[in-house]
Every structure is written in structure tokens, then in C-alpha cells.
Design a protein around this motif. Structure first.
Motif, PDB file in Angstrom:
ATOM      1  N   ALA A 139       0.829  -1.176   0.077  1.00 12.42           N
ATOM      2  CA  ALA A 139      -0.089   0.086   0.109  1.00 12.42           C
ATOM      3  C   ALA A 139       0.794   1.280   0.056  1.00 12.42           C
ATOM      4  N   GLU A 140       1.880   1.132   0.728  1.00 16.60           N
ATOM      5  CA  GLU A 140       2.820   2.544   0.832  1.00 16.60           C
ATOM      6  C   GLU A 140       3.523   2.535  -0.266  1.00 16.60           C
ATOM      7  N   VAL A 141       3.856   1.650  -1.068  1.00 14.56           N
ATOM      8  CA  VAL A 141       4.771   1.698  -2.347  1.00 14.56           C
ATOM      9  C   VAL A 141       3.816   2.125  -3.399  1.00 14.56           C
ATOM     10  N   GLY A 142       2.477   1.537  -3.242  1.00 10.57           N
ATOM     11  CA  GLY A 142       1.392   1.767  -4.304  1.00 10.57           C
ATOM     12  C   GLY A 142       1.011   3.318  -4.476  1.00 10.57           C
ATOM     13  N   ILE A 143       0.974   3.797  -3.368  1.00  9.47           N
ATOM     14  CA  ILE A 143       0.247   5.261  -3.206  1.00  9.47           C
ATOM     15  C   ILE A 143       1.379   6.239  -3.673  1.00  9.47           C
ATOM     16  N   GLY A 144       2.570   5.747  -3.118  1.00  2.00           N
ATOM     17  CA  GLY A 144       3.702   6.631  -3.658  1.00  2.00           C
ATOM     18  C   GLY A 144       4.134   6.509  -5.190  1.00  2.00           C
ATOM     19  N   SER A 145       3.896   5.430  -5.563  1.00  2.00           N
ATOM     20  CA  SER A 145       4.204   5.213  -7.090  1.00  2.00           C
ATOM     21  C   SER A 145       2.982   5.803  -8.026  1.00  2.00           C
ATOM     22  N   PHE A 146       1.787   6.086  -7.701  1.00  4.04           N
ATOM     23  CA  PHE A 146       0.736   6.751  -8.139  1.00  4.04           C
ATOM     24  C   PHE A 146       0.636   8.181  -7.914  1.00  4.04           C
ATOM     25  N   LEU A 147       1.333   8.770  -6.897  1.00  6.82           N
ATOM     26  CA  LEU A 147       1.147  10.185  -6.601  1.00  6.82           C
ATOM     27  C   LEU A 147       1.320  11.092  -7.538  1.00  6.82           C
ATOM     28  N   ILE A 148       2.374  11.134  -8.132  1.00  9.17           N
ATOM     29  CA  ILE A 148       2.699  12.210  -9.314  1.00  9.17           C
ATOM     30  C   ILE A 148       1.498  12.054 -10.439  1.00  9.17           C
ATOM     31  N   ASN A 149       1.179  10.981 -10.851  1.00 11.98           N
ATOM     32  CA  ASN A 149       0.173  10.622 -11.962  1.00 11.98           C
ATOM     33  C   ASN A 149      -1.184  11.381 -11.313  1.00 11.98           C
ATOM     34  N   PHE A 150      -1.533  10.945 -10.215  1.00 12.11           N
ATOM     35  CA  PHE A 150      -2.561  11.490  -9.395  1.00 12.11           C
ATOM     36  C   PHE A 150      -2.784  12.991  -9.027  1.00 12.11           C
ATOM     37  N   LEU A 151      -1.709  13.448  -8.941  1.00 10.92           N
ATOM     38  CA  LEU A 151      -1.707  14.907  -8.630  1.00 10.92           C
ATOM     39  C   LEU A 151      -1.420  15.972  -9.941  1.00 10.92           C
ATOM     40  N   THR A 152      -1.296  15.278 -11.069  1.00  7.87           N
ATOM     41  CA  THR A 152      -1.215  15.840 -12.312  1.00  7.87           C
ATOM     42  C   THR A 152      -2.483  15.923 -13.243  1.00  7.87           C
ATOM     43  N   GLN A 153      -3.644  15.214 -12.499  1.00  9.79           N
ATOM     44  CA  GLN A 153      -4.745  15.087 -13.293  1.00  9.79           C
ATOM     45  C   GLN A 153      -5.744  16.438 -12.931  1.00  9.79           C
ATOM     46  N   PRO A 154      -6.253  16.792 -13.974  1.00  6.80           N
ATOM     47  CA  PRO A 154      -6.864  18.404 -13.841  1.00  6.80           C
ATOM     48  C   PRO A 154      -7.985  18.421 -12.767  1.00  6.80           C
ATOM     49  N   ASP A 155      -8.753  17.443 -12.452  1.00 11.78           N
ATOM     50  CA  ASP A 155      -9.599  17.572 -11.420  1.00 11.78           C
ATOM     51  C   ASP A 155      -9.242  17.419 -10.255  1.00 11.78           C
ATOM     52  N   ILE A 156      -7.777  17.105 -10.069  1.00 10.99           N
ATOM     53  CA  ILE A 156      -7.166  16.885  -8.575  1.00 10.99           C
ATOM     54  C   ILE A 156      -6.119  18.154  -8.281  1.00 10.99           C
ATOM     55  N   GLY A 157      -4.960  18.118  -9.051  1.00 13.48           N
ATOM     56  CA  GLY A 157      -4.029  19.260  -8.796  1.00 13.48           C
ATOM     57  C   GLY A 157      -3.771  20.110  -9.983  1.00 13.48           C
ATOM     58  N   LEU A 195      -5.583  -2.083 -12.077  1.00 18.04           N
ATOM     59  CA  LEU A 195      -6.853  -1.618 -11.835  1.00 18.04           C
ATOM     60  C   LEU A 195      -6.976  -0.093 -12.401  1.00 18.04           C
ATOM     61  N   ALA A 196      -5.692   0.445 -12.419  1.00 16.01           N
ATOM     62  CA  ALA A 196      -5.598   1.934 -12.971  1.00 16.01           C
ATOM     63  C   ALA A 196      -6.068   2.027 -14.314  1.00 16.01           C
ATOM     64  N   ASP A 197      -5.313   0.956 -15.163  1.00 13.36           N
ATOM     65  CA  ASP A 197      -5.658   0.856 -16.757  1.00 13.36           C
ATOM     66  C   ASP A 197      -7.081   0.472 -17.025  1.00 13.36           C
ATOM     67  N   THR A 198      -7.741  -0.212 -16.025  1.00 16.13           N
ATOM     68  CA  THR A 198      -9.105  -0.616 -16.343  1.00 16.13           C
ATOM     69  C   THR A 198     -10.127   0.191 -15.860  1.00 16.13           C
ATOM     70  N   PHE A 199     -10.002   0.954 -14.537  1.00 17.89           N
ATOM     71  CA  PHE A 199     -10.948   1.822 -13.898  1.00 17.89           C
ATOM     72  C   PHE A 199     -10.551   3.177 -13.698  1.00 17.89           C
ATOM     73  N   GLY A 200      -9.185   3.500 -14.003  1.00 20.09           N
ATOM     74  CA  GLY A 200      -8.751   4.751 -13.754  1.00 20.09           C
ATOM     75  C   GLY A 200      -7.933   5.069 -12.542  1.00 20.09           C
ATOM     76  N   ILE A 201      -7.011   5.905 -12.157  1.00 22.69           N
ATOM     77  CA  ILE A 201      -6.112   5.968 -11.248  1.00 22.69           C
ATOM     78  C   ILE A 201      -6.961   6.081  -9.844  1.00 22.69           C
ATOM     79  N   GLN A 202      -7.897   6.767  -9.789  1.00 20.68           N
ATOM     80  CA  GLN A 202      -8.502   7.343  -8.692  1.00 20.68           C
ATOM     81  C   GLN A 202      -9.202   6.229  -8.102  1.00 20.68           C
ATOM     82  N   LEU A 203     -10.049   5.159  -8.821  1.00 26.69           N
ATOM     83  CA  LEU A 203     -10.820   4.036  -8.630  1.00 26.69           C
ATOM     84  C   LEU A 203      -9.728   2.952  -7.829  1.00 26.69           C
TER      85      LEU A 203
END
Length: 430
Positions: free
Chosen positions: A262-280, A394-402
Motif C-alpha cells: 500500500a505504501e509503495v503503491g500510493i507513492g508510485s501513483f502520487l505524481i500521476n494522481f496530482l497531475t490530473q486536471p480535477d485533482i491538482g 486496476l488503474a488501466d481498467t478503471f482509472g487512477i482514482q478508483l
């Protein structure tokens, strides 16, 4: 970032404590903890970088963590045997040399713009770090009085967290800030751009290779006690039974697996998550700097947790932190903007005490099986390889957030372990 626990032999060898003035040696050892925290955190910078450069899916990009943390699973036991034969100091020099070679491999990987070469470099680098952890953790414990061993380890591991906090700024400035922002108009231009883009990792990793080389030379010439060489144990010394008979250890191993994942997974996706227009809506270079809040929170929380657990049972603190993590991840999944952004970043604060607390709870009451249990928990770090890969699917199928539903489930199990699993009935005879 999680540190690997001591392997079986190393844990026992660490019971020998030396007296004398080892201030410079401890300073040098502290630099190791900083370096491997720094190097591990850089993965989170390179994942979006390589994803863009090679036009990878999220699943393919998570192969970085699969190769890196897979090395812990493959190399951990051989590393323990190696350290048992050559001792702590030579083990550290060996680990530094291998990690240096891993950094140097980034140069040809970038020159040929080969993703598979990059993955090989990650595996070699992580193999060196694994050997370092197996040798350095007990060495810190052994260099000084037994009664102050815990304080020495706490101090050095705090510098590991410092390394994970500083690394995002280094990666943001030297790597992500040099990425091209315009798409290539042809296949030829795309190929040229890939080589140019890959070359931006060469200088940073050459710098890191140089630092590791200097550390290897320092530890080679240091005059330190010869510790860590194990002797063959007799059957009577080994005892009977197995650590696998303890349910709280088995559940603890699952806890380590899902926590690191979980720790590594969240850290690995943080940049892609924060670059989304509806997030950061940040650029990748800007988003990378926010990773420091994620790992910096873990550093601060480690000291807070150490004080709290003097008054409150460790299992309850673990369950509280994990429950907060579940709620924060849920908010990050179901909201937008700064609310989702800061909810996910605050999970780092919850992570702070999880690894050492799960580890200590899992080893409680193992008696003569403590060493075997430590080895089992060490292998469970492979969760850092498996969970992010599944999250990528899961991200490829449902998106990063889900896709963050997977870390959410992981934290839910950790809450269960803190309240129930860690108290599982011990076998009457083991």
C-alpha cells in the motif's frame, strides 16, 4: 520507506555489543540509511518519467516496483548467508559496490533508451540495497552498549525517512524538469526525443554512483570491529518446532505484505494522481515536490508514535492509524481538488508507525523461533512488488482514482491485525 528487518543470523549476531568510541562509524552508517531511503524514493519520480518516455500502461510502469522490491524477496536470504560468511563491514562494502553498479547501469539504459535495461538496473540497485540493510541494521545495534541500541537504530532510521523526504526535490529538479512538453510529430522525432529524454537520468545517477563509491571506499578503509561472522549451529541450539505455527506471525507477515504494498503503491501513483486536471493540475515536476509531504509525514509521525505508544497499546495505535488511512484513501477516491490531494498525502502520516509496529507484534512470544519469524517477515516485503502491479492493472481498467481501492483494502486488513490478528491464540506447544 520500510526498512528490511534483520534476517535470522543477523538478528542473533546483533546481540554482541562493542564498547569504544564509534562516533565516526555511526555517522558513516547513518549516511547509508539516508542513501537507501533516497534511492528507493527516487523510484516514485522515475515511474511517471519512464511511463511518458516509453508510452507505457500503468501496469507496465509498475514493473519498476516489481523488479525493485522483487529483489528483496530473491536476494534477502542469500544476503544473510553472505553477511554471515564475510561479516558486517565487508557486507556493507559489497552492498555499496553492487548498488553503485546498479546506478551505473542507468547510463547505458538511457543511451539505448531501453525499458528492459532500466528494469535490470533497478533490480541490481535493489539487490545492493538489500545487502546493505541486512548488514547495516545489526551493525548499528552492535556498535555500542546494548541499553542504547534502540536509540541508535531510531536515530539512523530517522535519516532513512529524511532521505525519502529530500529525494523528491532532487528528482523534480534534475529529472522531471527536463522533460519535453511537446509531442513528437514523427516516429523518427519520437525516437530521438526518447534518447534525449532518457539521457536526463544519466547525470543524476552518475552522481549517486559516485557517492556510493566514496562510501564504499570509506567503509573499506575504516578500522572497525570484525562482527557478523556466524558459526554453524547444532541441532540442539536450533530447537524444535516452527514459527509458522503461530497465527499472529502468519497474519503479521500478511500485514507486512499489504503495508509495504500500500505504501509503495500510493507513492508510485502520487505524481500521476496530482497531475490530473480535477485533482491538482500540476506539471510532473511540481507534483514530484509534494511526495516530500507524503514521506515527510511518515518521518514526523514516527517520532509522535514512539511517544504515544509509551502510553497506549501498540495494537490500538496501529488500528487507529490504519482506520484513519482507510478514511483518507476513501476521501481521495470520492472527492476532487485539494481535498482529494491532501487526503492522500496525509496517508503518509498514518504510515509512520505501521511497519515497525506490525513487525514487533508479529514477533511477540516466538521465543526460540524469533529468528525464523524475522526471516518470514523479511520475505513479506515482496508486497512492494505485487500490490503496485495489481494497482496498475486496476488503474488501466478503471482509472487512477478508483484503483486506490486496493490500498484501502490493505489498510483495512492492518486495522484488523492491530485489534484482532495480533492477539491470535498462541499454540500451547511450539
Amino acid at each position: 520507506m520500510a526498512n528490511a528487518p534483520l534476517n535470522a543470523d543477523a538478528a542473533e549476531m546483533g546481540s554482541v555489543h562493542q564498547t569504544g568510541n564509534f562516533r565516526f562509524a555511526l555517522m558513516a552508517l547513518t549516511s547509508l540509511f539516508f542513501m537507501w531511503g533516497f534511492l528507493t524514493c527516487l523510484n516514485d519520480i522515475l515511474i511517471p518519467y519512464l511511463k511518458n518516455m516509453f508510452e507505457l500502461s500503468y501496469t507496465q510502469a509498475m514493473l519498476v516496483q516489481f523488479c525493485f522490491f522483487g529483489a528483496y524477496f530473491i536476494v534477502s536470504i542469500p544476503a544473510g548467508s553472505l553477511v554471515g560468511k564475510i561479516g558486517y563491514q565487508k557486507g556493507i562494502v559489497t552492498g555499496l559496490a553492487i548498488a553503485c553498479a546498479g546506478c551505473l547501469l542507468f547510463y547505458p539504459s538511457a543511451s539505448y533508451a531501453s525499458y528492459w535495461m532500466f528494469l535490470s538496473a533497478f533490480f541490481v540497485l535493489a539487490s545492493g540495497i538489500t545487502i546493505l540493510q541486512v548488514a547495516a541494521n545489526p551493525y548499528v545495534s552492535a556498535l555500542g552498549p546494548a541499553e542504547t541500541a534502540s536509540s541508535r537504530l531510531t536515530m539512523t532510521q530517522a535519516f532513512n525517512a529524511l532521505g525519502t523526504t529530500v529525494a523528491p526535490f532532487f528528482g523534480s529538479y534534475l529529472i522531471l524538469s527536463n522533460q519535453p512538453h511537446e509531442a513528437a510529430s514523427s516516429a523518427a522525432e519520437s525516437s530521438i526525443a526518447a534518447v534525449h529524454q532518457a539521457s536526463t537520468v544519466q547525470v543524476p545517477y552518475l552522481m549517486l554512483a559516485g557517492a556510493l563509491c566514496v562510501l564504499a571506499i570509506i567503509f573499506f578503509i575504516l578500522k572497525l570491529p570484525v562482527l557478523g561472522i556466524s558459526e554453524q549451529k547444532t541441532k540442539q541450539q536450533k530447537g524444535t518446532g516452527s514459527a509458522w505455527k503461530y497465527p499472529h506471525l502468519v497474519l503479521g507477515a500478511v500485514g507486512i505484505f499489504v503495508y509495504v504494498g500500500a505504501e509503495v503503491g500510493i507513492g508510485s501513483f502520487l505524481i500521476n494522481f496530482l497531475t490530473q486536471p480535477d485533482i491538482g493540475g500540476f506539471t510532473e515536476s511540481q507534483a514530484a515536490k509534494y511526495i516530500a509531504y507524503y514521506f515527510g509525514g511518515a518521518m514526523v509521525g514516527r517520532f509522535i508514535g514512539a511517544l504515544v505508544m509509551q502510553k497506549i497499546a501498540a495494537g490500538k495505535v496501529l488500528a487507529f492509524n490504519a482506520t484513519c488511512a482507510v478514511l483518507l484513501v476513501a476521501v481521495a477516491m470520492l472527492s476532487e481538488g485539494t481535498t482529494a490531494m491532501w487526503a492522500l498525502l496525509l496517508v503518509g502520516l498514518c504510515n509512520s508507525i505501521m511497519f515497525p509496529t506490525i513487525f514487533s507484534l508479529a514477533l511477540t512470544d516466538l521465543k526460540q523461533h524469533t529468528s525464523q519469524g524475522s526471516g518470514v517477515l523479511c520475505l513479506a516485503i515482496v508486497g512492494g512488488a505485487i500490490v503496485p502491479l495489481l494497482q496498475g492493472m486496476l488503474a488501466d481498467t478503471f482509472g487512477i482514482q478508483l484503483a486506490f481501492v486496493l490500498p484501502l483494502v490493505c489498510y483495512a486488513f492492518i486495522a484488523y491485525y492491530g485489534l484482532v490478528g495480533s492477539k491470535a491464540k498462541r499454540p500451547e506447544a511450539a
